[in-house]
Motif scaffolding. Structure first.
Motif, PDB file in Angstrom:
ATOM      1  N   HIS A 199     119.416  39.342 -13.986  1.00 20.44           N
ATOM      2  CA  HIS A 199     120.484  39.770 -14.862  1.00 20.44           C
ATOM      3  C   HIS A 199     121.245  38.573 -15.426  1.00 20.44           C
ATOM      4  CE1 HIS A 199     123.656  42.346 -16.428  1.00 20.44           C
ATOM      5  NE2 HIS A 199     124.532  41.511 -15.880  1.00 20.44           N
ATOM      6  N   LEU A 200     121.501  37.605 -14.540  1.00 20.20           N
ATOM      7  CA  LEU A 200     122.370  36.478 -14.885  1.00 20.20           C
ATOM      8  C   LEU A 200     121.706  35.519 -15.849  1.00 20.20           C
ATOM      9  CD1 LEU A 200     125.195  36.142 -13.727  1.00 20.20           C
ATOM     10  CD2 LEU A 200     124.294  34.481 -12.105  1.00 20.20           C
ATOM     11  N   TYR A 201     120.442  35.274 -15.670  1.00 22.19           N
ATOM     12  CA  TYR A 201     119.801  34.203 -16.433  1.00 22.19           C
ATOM     13  C   TYR A 201     118.739  34.699 -17.402  1.00 22.19           C
ATOM     14  CZ  TYR A 201     122.242  31.306 -13.122  1.00 22.19           C
ATOM     15  OH  TYR A 201     123.223  30.713 -12.387  1.00 22.19           O
ATOM     16  N   GLY A 202     118.511  36.000 -17.454  1.00 24.94           N
ATOM     17  CA  GLY A 202     117.533  36.506 -18.392  1.00 24.94           C
ATOM     18  C   GLY A 202     116.145  35.965 -18.078  1.00 24.94           C
ATOM     19  N   GLY A 203     115.628  35.148 -18.975  1.00 25.71           N
ATOM     20  CA  GLY A 203     114.264  34.685 -18.780  1.00 25.71           C
ATOM     21  C   GLY A 203     113.299  35.777 -19.156  1.00 25.71           C
ATOM     22  N   VAL A 204     112.025  35.564 -18.870  1.00 24.40           N
ATOM     23  CA  VAL A 204     111.013  36.578 -19.216  1.00 24.40           C
ATOM     24  C   VAL A 204     110.135  36.869 -18.013  1.00 24.40           C
ATOM     25  CG1 VAL A 204     110.945  35.986 -21.671  1.00 24.40           C
ATOM     26  CG2 VAL A 204     109.434  34.792 -20.075  1.00 24.40           C
ATOM     27  N   GLY A 205     109.480  38.033 -18.024  1.00 22.87           N
ATOM     28  CA  GLY A 205     108.557  38.395 -16.960  1.00 22.87           C
ATOM     29  C   GLY A 205     109.119  39.528 -16.122  1.00 22.87           C
ATOM     30  N   ARG A 206     108.403  39.875 -15.073  1.00 22.80           N
ATOM     31  CA  ARG A 206     108.806  41.005 -14.241  1.00 22.80           C
ATOM     32  C   ARG A 206     109.945  40.642 -13.300  1.00 22.80           C
ATOM     33  NH1 ARG A 206     103.838  43.578 -11.831  1.00 22.80           N
ATOM     34  NH2 ARG A 206     105.542  44.629 -10.728  1.00 22.80           N
ATOM     35  N   THR A 207     110.627  41.648 -12.846  1.00 24.66           N
ATOM     36  CA  THR A 207     111.689  41.423 -11.856  1.00 24.66           C
ATOM     37  C   THR A 207     111.230  42.037 -10.537  1.00 24.66           C
ATOM     38  OG1 THR A 207     112.788  43.495 -12.360  1.00 24.66           O
ATOM     39  CG2 THR A 207     113.443  41.582 -13.658  1.00 24.66           C
ATOM     40  N   PHE A 208     111.877  41.659  -9.434  1.00 24.59           N
ATOM     41  CA  PHE A 208     111.455  42.173  -8.129  1.00 24.59           C
ATOM     42  C   PHE A 208     112.579  41.990  -7.118  1.00 24.59           C
ATOM     43  CE2 PHE A 208     109.394  38.251  -9.475  1.00 24.59           C
ATOM     44  CZ  PHE A 208     110.037  37.326  -8.668  1.00 24.59           C
ATOM     45  N   ASP A 209     112.313  42.437  -5.917  1.00 21.22           N
ATOM     46  CA  ASP A 209     113.322  42.468  -4.853  1.00 21.22           C
ATOM     47  C   ASP A 209     113.319  41.137  -4.100  1.00 21.22           C
ATOM     48  OD1 ASP A 209     114.926  42.904  -2.706  1.00 21.22           O
ATOM     49  OD2 ASP A 209     113.849  44.684  -1.965  1.00 21.22           O
ATOM     50  N   LEU A 210     114.456  40.405  -4.192  1.00 20.08           N
ATOM     51  CA  LEU A 210     114.503  39.076  -3.592  1.00 20.08           C
ATOM     52  C   LEU A 210     114.825  39.121  -2.094  1.00 20.08           C
ATOM     53  CD1 LEU A 210     116.274  37.169  -6.472  1.00 20.08           C
ATOM     54  CD2 LEU A 210     113.924  36.885  -5.693  1.00 20.08           C
ATOM     55  N   SER A 211     115.002  40.301  -1.551  1.00 22.48           N
ATOM     56  CA  SER A 211     115.203  40.367  -0.104  1.00 22.48           C
ATOM     57  C   SER A 211     113.854  40.345   0.615  1.00 22.48           C
ATOM     58  CB  SER A 211     115.989  41.631   0.261  1.00 22.48           C
ATOM     59  OG  SER A 211     115.190  42.766   0.021  1.00 22.48           O
ATOM     60  N   LYS A 212     112.790  40.513  -0.166  1.00 24.74           N
ATOM     61  CA  LYS A 212     111.441  40.380   0.426  1.00 24.74           C
ATOM     62  C   LYS A 212     110.895  38.991   0.120  1.00 24.74           C
ATOM     63  CE  LYS A 212     110.695  45.275   0.473  1.00 24.74           C
ATOM     64  NZ  LYS A 212     110.264  46.340  -0.453  1.00 24.74           N
TER      65      LYS A 212
END
Lengths: 384, 384, 384, 384
Positions: free
Chosen positions: D196-209
Motif C-alpha cells: 500500500h505504502l510504496y506501490g510498485g508492481v506485481g502481486r501482493t502477499f502475506d508478510l507474516s509467512k
C-alpha cells in the motif's frame, strides 16, 4: 579543393530529415562528408541510429555523448552547454569548411554556437519556418548565427530575409526530408510487416483495412500538461476503436510524462487494437503514412510529409501553430471530443491531392550543389 | 509579490553599462536584485569588479568561474558552453522571475540559452543595434531567444520589431550605460588623479593640457590581424607625440596578441608620454572622456558615451561598422596615416554638441519600472 | 595484434619527461602511439609544445583545450572536471588498449578517471614517490586507479606495493625523464647560444664562466605565499650578484603571483645579470644544468636530473619534501639568508658524483617493452 | 566558531547510509549542516529523495544535476567530470569548513577532487573496505585524497593506515548506516503495509509467512553480463516459488540491462508471487530485512545491515568479493543451481546471532563529535 562538410545530427528524427542530403554530399566529387552523431541520437532508448547509418553506408566521424538524464528543462540547458563544449573540440580536430545544422531542436544551438564562435561558416536547413513555441526561439536564433540558409518554403525564404539576412545567402531549396517522400510514389503499397520487422508492443492487425496512426510529442512550453494531453488522445482513440499504430515520442522535457501515460494506459486497455513502435525506417514510416486513414497528433510529419502524400491529418494543440500547411490538415484542441470530431471529418473526406510546398524531391542534391559553390564566409553584414 | 530579477554580468564593461539599472532594481519596492558575476568579469587580470561592486553596495548572489584560458576561438565556444551549464544550476537554485542579459558579448549567449531553455522570461538590453561583426550574430540571436526587449535607440527598436518580435514586447528605454554620462555634467572637471588612483604603467603628465585617449579591442573576426592593427595605432600615437591615456582591452580572442603588442611597443618606446590603465571607475573614465581632445580606437564608448558628451572620436576599422552614431565620430582605416589624418581633423574641430540618441539619462529607472510590471511570459508568438 | 597506447600529456614538463618513452612506443613493432595533448600543454604562454613535437616527428591524435583562466584553486578543479569529460570523448573515439598517465600534476586525475571509469587499462609513470604536498594526494590517488605501475626508484616500487597494489603489476623501470640525461654525457659542452635561440628577456652573459640557474614553482598548498617566497629568492640572487638563468614556472594556482613578482622585480633591477626564459629544449636545459654552478629553487629537476648529472642544488621550502634524493641536494627555507647560506656552501663544494637512483637511461625502452606484453586487465584485486 | 559541514549525497542509497550522521550534525551546537544533493540522487526514476529529506526536515543547500543519460561507461566518466565542475562552483559559493563524502560510488570522486583541489579538508566515510571491483579503485583513490577517515571496521582502519595515511587522521567509528539498524530492535514487527505504502508492481502477499528479498545490482566491471546474471536469479526465484520482494537497482552502467531483464521476466511470469519496489524508507526496508527468510543478491546491505540483524543472506557473484563479513552470508555463483542450493541451505538454518563488526549504533554521533574537533588541515604528510 575538396570541401569538408560537417553535418551534426542530434536526434533520430533529424537523421531521416537529411538522409538524401548526406547521400548527395557523399556522392559529390567536390565534397567530403563529416558525419557527427550527438545527444539523443546516440541513446538506444529512443531507437538507435547505428543500424540505419550502417545500412546507408555512411562513416561516423565522431560521436558526442552529451545528453543529460533528467526530466526537466535544466537538463536541456546543460545538454546544450555540454554539446557546445564537445563540438568545439570536434570541430577543432576535424576542421570542417562548412558546418550544417538542421531545423530547431534545442541541441542544434550547440552546433550553431560552436561553429559561429569558431568562425566556421554555418549552414542552416529549415530556417524561417514558424511553429509557435520554444522551437521558434531556437530556430530563429540559429538563423541569426548562420551564414547560409537553405529554406524549405517560399514563405520561410521571405521570413529569413525579413529577419535581416542578406538575400544572396538565402536559398529556397525545398526540404530534404521531403525527398524521400517521392520514393513512396514508385510503389506505395505496404510490402513489409511492421509488427514483425520492428517488434514493439501491443496487438497486431491487418493493415490492408483502415488504420490510424498517432505521433504525439510533449509541448516543450507545457511539459506539466504532457500527461493530461496524451490522455485525451488515448480517450479519443479508445472511443474510435479503430486499429492504430502509435509512434513513440522524441527525447524532450515531458517525454517521460508521456511515456508514463502510455504505459499506464496500456496496462488498463490491453485489449484495444493499438500497437506501439519505438522506431521505423523512414521509407516504411512514409508508406504507412501514405496508407493510413488519418494521422493524429502534433508531429510536423503530418504537415510536411503528410501534405506531400495527401494524407488526412488531425493536428492537436499548439505545437505546430504557425507552421505553413496545406489543406490536408485539420486542427483539434487537446480534448477528446475535439479530436474525435476532427478524425470523423477526415475519415469522411478521404485522401487529398499532393502538395509540393515543402519540396519537389530534389532538395538534397540542390543543397549539396550549393555547399560546393557558396562563398565561404562567416562575416555577415545584415541588410536593413 | 516581489519579483526576483537576475542580472548576469559576464564582463567588466557590462557592469558599468548596467550600474544605474542595478541601483534602480535594488531600490524598487517590488523588485529583488539577484546579481550573478561570471566569466571574464571574475578575472583579476582584466581588472576586478569586486571593489566596484562593494563600493556600490550590491550583494553578489553567485559567482560563476567559466572563462577558459586560451587565445583562440575554441575557448570562446567552450567558455559559453560551460557558462550555460553553470548558469542552469544557478537559475535552478535561485529561481529568478526574470533574467536580464546585456548587449552582445559572446558569453551573453550562455545566459540567454539557460534562461530560454528553462522557461524563465528573458529580458535583453541593447538589442537591435548593428556593428557589423560576430557581435551582430550574438546580439540578434539573443533577441530571438528573449521575451522582453529594452532598446537603446529608435532605429534599434524598429529593427527588433522587423526581426519578428511582437511590438508590445519591445520598449524604447534608452541605454542604461548612458545614464551615468549625465552625472558628468554636474561637474565635468577632472577632480582626481588617475595616475595615483589607478596605478598602471608608463609616464604621467598634466591632464589640464590637451591629451588623447586610446581604447582598442581585437576584432573578433580578424584575431590574426590584432597585433598588426594595434601597431598602426601605436605608430600614429608615436607620430602625434601628444600625452595619451591608453586603456587595456577586454578578454576576447586576439586580446593576448594586443597585450603582447602593447608590451613590445612599451619596451621600445619607454619615453613616449603614454600611460596604460587596466581599469577605472566609470565616472572617472567618463570625466576623462569628457575632457580628452580625442578618443582613438574601436570602442563603442566613443559612439555611445562620447556622442552624449560631445567628445571628438576617431573610430578605427570595422568593429563599429553599422553602429548608429552622431556627428562626433570620424572613421579611419587601421593604418597609421589614415588614423593620423582623422585625429588631426578632430583636433582642429574641437568639441561637439551633446547628442541624446542613446538615452536621456533615465534608462535604468525606466527599465526597472517595466521589469516590475511586464507580463511574465516565455511563450512568444512571432508577428509576421 | 598491435596495441594502441594512448599517452596523455597535460603540461610542457610532462612532455620532456616521457619523450624517450614516446619514441620507444613509436618505434616498437607491436605498439601504435596515440598522443593526446591537453590543458596547459596547449597554452602558448607557458611555452608551446608544437615545435618540440613537430621536431620529434610525433603525430598528435587529439588536442583537448580544457584549462580554465583563473588564478585560484576552483579553476584547478574545473579544469580537471572538463578534462575528464573531454578525455572520455577522446577515448571513446580512439579506443586505446592502454592509457598512460604521468606523474602527479592535478590534470592527470582527468586522464586517470576517464580511463578507469571506461574500463581501459591505466598505466602510471612515477607513482609511489613522495613530495609532501597536494601532488602526493594526486599521485597516490592515480596509483589507486591505475592497473600497471612503472616506478622510478626502488623505494617508490616498495611504496606502491605497500599501498595494496599487486606486486606483479608494479615494475621498477626507472624514470624515462632520466633517459635523456644520459645523452648529455656524450658531449656535455654548451654548444649553443640560449640567448639567441630562446630569446626571453633580461641581460646576456658568458656561460663559460660560473652561472646560477633558478626554477621556482608556486607551492600549491600555499598559493597565497607565492609572491613572498619568490621575493626571498630574488633577494638572495640580488645579493649573490652572479649571472643567472631564470626559468619560468608551470601553470598552477599561484603562477600569476610568481609571474607578477618576477615582472615587478625586473622593473626595479634591470641591471642585474639575470636572463628569463619561458621554455627551452630539454637537451639544452640539461646541458645548462650540467654546467651550472648551482640550481636554486623547488623543481624536481634538481633532485632527479640534477642528481644524475651531479649538479649542486639548493632546494627551497616544502615542495620537494619527502622526495627521495642524492647527496647533491642541500635544503633551504624560503628566506633570503637561508638560501644565500646554502648556495655559498654548494659553490664551495663544486660538482658531485653521478647518481642513478632515478634511472639508468633505458626506462623508455623498458616501459614500451612492458606495454607490449603486460596483461590487459582493468579488474584489479588488491593484496592485503 | 560554528563549522560548516558539507555532506554531498550522490545516490539514494548514500542518503540512508548517512541519515543518522546528518541528524547528528544538524543537532550539534558547533556544526552547521550544508546538504548537497547531486547526480542520480536527483533522478525520480531511481526513487526520489525529496520526500525522505522533507520528512527528515533537512534543508537542501544546493542541487547539482549532473547525471548523463547513457547506458555506458563513458557516461560515468562524464557525469563525474561534470560533477567536479559543478561542485567546485557550489563549494566556492558556500565555503564549507569540511566536505564529507561517502563510500565508493563513482560520483564520490567528483566530491573528493573538488574538495581536495580547492584545499578544503575532506572527510571520507567507509574507506578502507574491500569489495573486489571498480568500487575498490574509487574508494582507495578517495582515501588518498581525503584528510580525515571515518572507518567502519577494525580491518578497514588498519588498511587505511597501511595505505600511508597518518594514524591520527584515521578514526574507527563504525558505519552510520548501521545506526538505524538498531532502531529495528525496538520493535522488529512489520507494522506497515509496503504494498500500500510504496506501490510498485506485481502481486501482493502475506508478510507474516516466510518471504524472500532480492536486491541485485549490475557488476560495473561486467555490464555486458548484467542481463544474463539477473536471469539466473529470476530462474532461481521461479523454481523456489516463495513470495518475494524485489528491490530495483541503483543507476550504474548495466542498470538498464537489468531493468530490461526485469520487465521481460515480468511479462512472461505475471502470476509468480513477486512484488517489485523502487524505493522504501530505510526503517521499513530494515524491518523487512529483519523478517525475511533470506536476502538474495549482491547488495552490501546483506553483509552490513543483514549481519547486524542476523539475516540469512545469499551473496551472488563477485560484487562483494573481499568485503569483510559475518557468518550470516553464504556465497553463490551467478547460476540458478548455485543460488538455489545456497537459498535452501539458508532456509534450513534460519536466523543468525547479531554481529556488530560494522558498528554499535553510535557512528553518526561519534563522527559529528569528531567533525567538530578534528584539526582543519588539508596538507597531509604520508607516513612510511
Amino acid at each position: 579543393m575538396i570541401r569538408k562538410i560537417c553535418v551534426v545530427v542530434t536526434a533520430r528524427a533529424s537523421y531521416s530529415r537529411v538522409r538524401t542530403l548526406l547521400q548527395a554530399i557523399a556522392q559529390h566529387p567536390c565534397l567530403e562528408l563529416q558525419l557527427v552523431i550527438a545527444a539523443s541520437a546516440l541513446l538506444e532508448k529512443y531507437g538507435s541510429l547505428s543500424q540505419s547509418i550502417r545500412k546507408d553506408a555512411f562513416a561516423i566521424t565522431a560521436k558526442v555523448s552529451n545528453a543529460l538524464d533528467s526530466e526537466n528543462a535544466t537538463a536541456a540547458a546543460k545538454t546544450t552547454g555540454l554539446g557546445t563544449i564537445e563540438l568545439a573540440s570536434v570541430f577543432e580536430n576535424i576542421r570542417p569548411d562548412i558546418v550544417v545544422t538542421i531545423a530547431d531542436r534545442f541541441e542544434t544551438m550547440s552546433t550553431a554556437i560552436a561553429a559561429a564562435f569558431m568562425n566556421i561558416p554555418l549552414a542552416h536547413i529549415q530556417g524561417g519556418e514558424m511553429t509557435g513555441n520554444i522551437d521558434d526561439k531556437v530556430r530563429h536564433a540559429v538563423t541569426q548565427l548562420a551564414d547560409i540558409h537553405f529554406a524549405a518554403t517560399r514563405m520561410a525564404t521571405a521570413r529569413i530575409i525579413k529577419m535581416g539576412q542578406q538575400p544572396e545567402t538565402v536559398y529556397h531549396t525545398g526540404c530534404p526530408s521531403i525527398d524521400q517522400v517521392f520514393e513512396v510514389f514508385v510503389d506505395p503499397r505496404i510490402d513489409f510487416d511492421p509488427f514483425h520487422l520492428y517488434g514493439g508492443v501491443g496487438r497486431t492487425f491487418d493493415l490492408s483495412k483502415p488504420y490510424l496512426m498517432v505521433m504525439q510529442h510533449p509541448v516543450t512550453t507545457e511539459p506539466e500538461n504532457a500527461r493530461q494531453q496524451i490522455k485525451q488522445t488515448f480517450d479519443a482513440i479508445h472511443a474510435l476503436n479503430i486499429p492504430t499504430l502509435w509512434f513513440w515520442p522524441n527525447a524532450d522535457p515531458g517525454t517521460s510524462e508521456i511515456a508514463g501515460g502510455i504505459r499506464t494506459f496500456r496496462e488498463h486497455h490491453e485489449n484495444l487494437p493499438i500497437h506501439f513502435f519505438k522506431n521505423t525506417e523512414p521509407i516504411h514510416f512514409l508508406k504507412l503514412l501514405k496508407n493510413t486513414a488519418c494521422l493524429i497528433g502534433n508531429s510536423s510529419a503530418g504537415i510536411r510529409e503528410g501534405g506531400c502524400l495527401g494524407t488526412p491529418v488531425v493536428n492537436i494543440g499548439s505545437r505546430q501553430l504557425g507552421r505553413e500547411r496545406g489543406s490536408n490538415v485539420m486542427d483539434a484542441t487537446p480534448e477528446k471530443d475535439s479530436i474525435l470530431n476532427a478524425v470523423h471529418q477526415q475519415l469522411a473526406k478521404g485522401n487529398y491531392a499532393q502538395n509540393h510546398m515543402y519540396g519537389d524531391g530534389n532538395a538534397g542534391r540542390k543543397i549539396a550543389a550549393l555547399l560546393a559553390t557558396v562563398p565561404l564566409t562567416f562575416h555577415k553584414q545584415l541588410s536593413y
